[in-house]
Design a protein around this motif. Structure first.
Motif, PDB file in Angstrom:
ATOM      1  N   LEU A 151      49.167  13.659  46.850  1.00 50.38           N
ATOM      2  CA  LEU A 151      48.343  14.253  45.793  1.00 50.38           C
ATOM      3  C   LEU A 151      48.476  13.477  44.493  1.00 50.38           C
ATOM      4  O   LEU A 151      47.493  13.281  43.762  1.00 50.38           O
ATOM      5  CB  LEU A 151      48.737  15.716  45.577  1.00 50.38           C
ATOM      6  N   GLY A 152      49.694  13.019  44.207  1.00 50.27           N
ATOM      7  CA  GLY A 152      49.911  12.228  43.003  1.00 50.27           C
ATOM      8  C   GLY A 152      49.115  10.943  43.014  1.00 50.27           C
ATOM      9  O   GLY A 152      48.534  10.534  41.990  1.00 50.27           O
ATOM     10  N   LYS A 153      49.051  10.303  44.181  1.00 51.83           N
ATOM     11  CA  LYS A 153      48.272   9.071  44.300  1.00 51.83           C
ATOM     12  C   LYS A 153      46.788   9.341  44.090  1.00 51.83           C
ATOM     13  O   LYS A 153      46.085   8.565  43.416  1.00 51.83           O
ATOM     14  CB  LYS A 153      48.496   8.442  45.672  1.00 51.83           C
ATOM     15  N   LYS A 154      46.302  10.440  44.639  1.00 49.74           N
ATOM     16  CA  LYS A 154      44.886  10.788  44.496  1.00 49.74           C
ATOM     17  C   LYS A 154      44.532  11.078  43.040  1.00 49.74           C
ATOM     18  O   LYS A 154      43.504  10.628  42.521  1.00 49.74           O
ATOM     19  CB  LYS A 154      44.551  12.002  45.368  1.00 49.74           C
ATOM     20  N   ILE A 155      45.376  11.844  42.362  1.00 46.78           N
ATOM     21  CA  ILE A 155      45.127  12.197  40.957  1.00 46.78           C
ATOM     22  C   ILE A 155      45.198  10.964  40.073  1.00 46.78           C
ATOM     23  O   ILE A 155      44.429  10.824  39.113  1.00 46.78           O
ATOM     24  CB  ILE A 155      46.146  13.263  40.492  1.00 46.78           C
ATOM     25  N   LEU A 156      46.105  10.048  40.416  1.00 46.52           N
ATOM     26  CA  LEU A 156      46.287   8.828  39.627  1.00 46.52           C
ATOM     27  C   LEU A 156      45.019   7.982  39.590  1.00 46.52           C
ATOM     28  O   LEU A 156      44.790   7.217  38.652  1.00 46.52           O
ATOM     29  CB  LEU A 156      47.448   8.010  40.200  1.00 46.52           C
ATOM     30  N   ALA A 157      44.167   8.145  40.609  1.00 47.27           N
ATOM     31  CA  ALA A 157      42.916   7.375  40.656  1.00 47.27           C
ATOM     32  C   ALA A 157      41.885   7.882  39.656  1.00 47.27           C
ATOM     33  O   ALA A 157      40.949   7.171  39.303  1.00 47.27           O
ATOM     34  CB  ALA A 157      42.326   7.439  42.070  1.00 47.27           C
ATOM     35  N   PHE A 158      42.076   9.119  39.155  1.00 51.31           N
ATOM     36  CA  PHE A 158      41.095   9.719  38.244  1.00 51.31           C
ATOM     37  C   PHE A 158      41.614   9.877  36.812  1.00 51.31           C
ATOM     38  O   PHE A 158      40.816   9.938  35.877  1.00 51.31           O
ATOM     39  CB  PHE A 158      40.677  11.103  38.763  1.00 51.31           C
ATOM     40  N   ILE A 159      42.928   9.959  36.647  1.00 47.19           N
ATOM     41  CA  ILE A 159      43.503  10.173  35.319  1.00 47.19           C
ATOM     42  C   ILE A 159      44.297   8.940  34.909  1.00 47.19           C
ATOM     43  O   ILE A 159      45.157   8.482  35.659  1.00 47.19           O
ATOM     44  CB  ILE A 159      44.431  11.400  35.311  1.00 47.19           C
ATOM     45  N   PRO A 160      44.038   8.379  33.712  1.00 45.34           N
ATOM     46  CA  PRO A 160      44.824   7.227  33.238  1.00 45.34           C
ATOM     47  C   PRO A 160      46.311   7.569  33.186  1.00 45.34           C
ATOM     48  O   PRO A 160      46.691   8.640  32.688  1.00 45.34           O
ATOM     49  CB  PRO A 160      44.262   6.984  31.830  1.00 45.34           C
ATOM     50  N   GLN A 161      47.131   6.672  33.702  1.00 43.74           N
ATOM     51  CA  GLN A 161      48.569   6.938  33.744  1.00 43.74           C
ATOM     52  C   GLN A 161      49.142   7.107  32.344  1.00 43.74           C
ATOM     53  O   GLN A 161      50.065   7.896  32.137  1.00 43.74           O
ATOM     54  CB  GLN A 161      49.300   5.804  34.470  1.00 43.74           C
TER      55      GLN A 161
END
Length: 243
Positions: free
Chosen positions: A208-218
């Motif tokens: 889930l973290g990887k998926k969210i990382l694709a949409f939200i700037p780190q």
């Protein structure tokens, strides 16, 4: 499934997701949160086992190569000093260790918030020092990923390589300290019921973290994570002082 604290498991999932996105690793959230439900030594034992699964999943999810140079210069010192830190944890009072954890969380978050642009030189000496400090902190307090992350950021790695290399180093750290913690008596039989749940949480949280990382700037999530670490550190210290 009696006597299972599902709130704790939910917080563990949140810690894994935020740790993956923020780049600090889940232990910086998992250890202080777990400390609200278990004794400090039990948390250390659960953290080591929890991280074994979460780091394996990160290595699989972000498998785009490993930086062999950092595996040597950060990984080897980390293994040596996580053993030293794990042994030292048994020699110190748990109240003192909890205070150190709270101060570490507050100091760490303030340091990154105030000096957000700080970058260390990409030298082998700094890699060895960073690996030693992160390993010792992981063994003593249960968390050292943020120190390792700061050290690795100097080497300007591609994001997937950074996460995979950090996860691999973290994996061998956790593998090493699991034996130390077991020998110290930190892995208790009554806590083993949580291990299957934590293994699944490690896999799901990393995914889930990887998926969210694709949409939200780190960078955005990283700053939010720092404020959360600061808050957790302050709460940890407050509860200790009123105990």
């Amino acid at each position: 499934m009696r006597d299972i604290n599902y709130v704790f498991l939910l917080l563990a999932l949140v810690a894994e997701i935020i740790g993956t996105i923020g780049g600090f690793g889940s232990s910086v959230f998992f250890v202080p949160l777990g400390n609200f439900y278990f004794d400090f030594y039990s948390v250390l034992g659960l953290t080591a086992i929890f991280h074994l699964s979460s780091n394996l999943s990160k290595i699989f999810l972000f498998k785009k190569g490993l930086d062999k140079r950092l595996l040597i210069y950060i990984g080897i010192p980390s293994i040596l000093f996580v053993i030293i830190g794990g042994i030292a944890s048994k020699l110190l009072d748990t109240y003192f260790l909890e205070i150190c954890l709270g101060l570490f969380l507050v100091g760490l978050s303030l340091f990154f918030l105030i000096r957000s642009k700080i970058v260390f030189s990409a030298h082998n000496k700094n890699a060895i020092i960073g690996g030693s400090l992160s390993g010792f902190s992981a063994g003593l307090l249960g968390t050292g990923g943020a120190i390792r992350g700061l050290t690795m950021s100097a080497f300007n790695l591609e994001k997937s390589v950074f996460i995979a290399t950090s996860a691999f180093i973290d994996f061998i750290i956790d593998f090493s300290r699991t034996f130390v913690y077991y020998n110290n008596g930190y892995i208790h039989k009554h806590d083993l019921k949580y291990i299957p749940f934590l293994i699944i949480i490690g896999l799901v949280g990393s995914f889930l973290g990887k998926k969210i990382l694709a949409f939200i700037p780190q960078s955005v999530f990283r700053k939010t994570s720092l404020y959360l670490i600061l808050f957790i550190g302050i709460v940890t210290l407050f509860l200790l002082f009123i105990r």
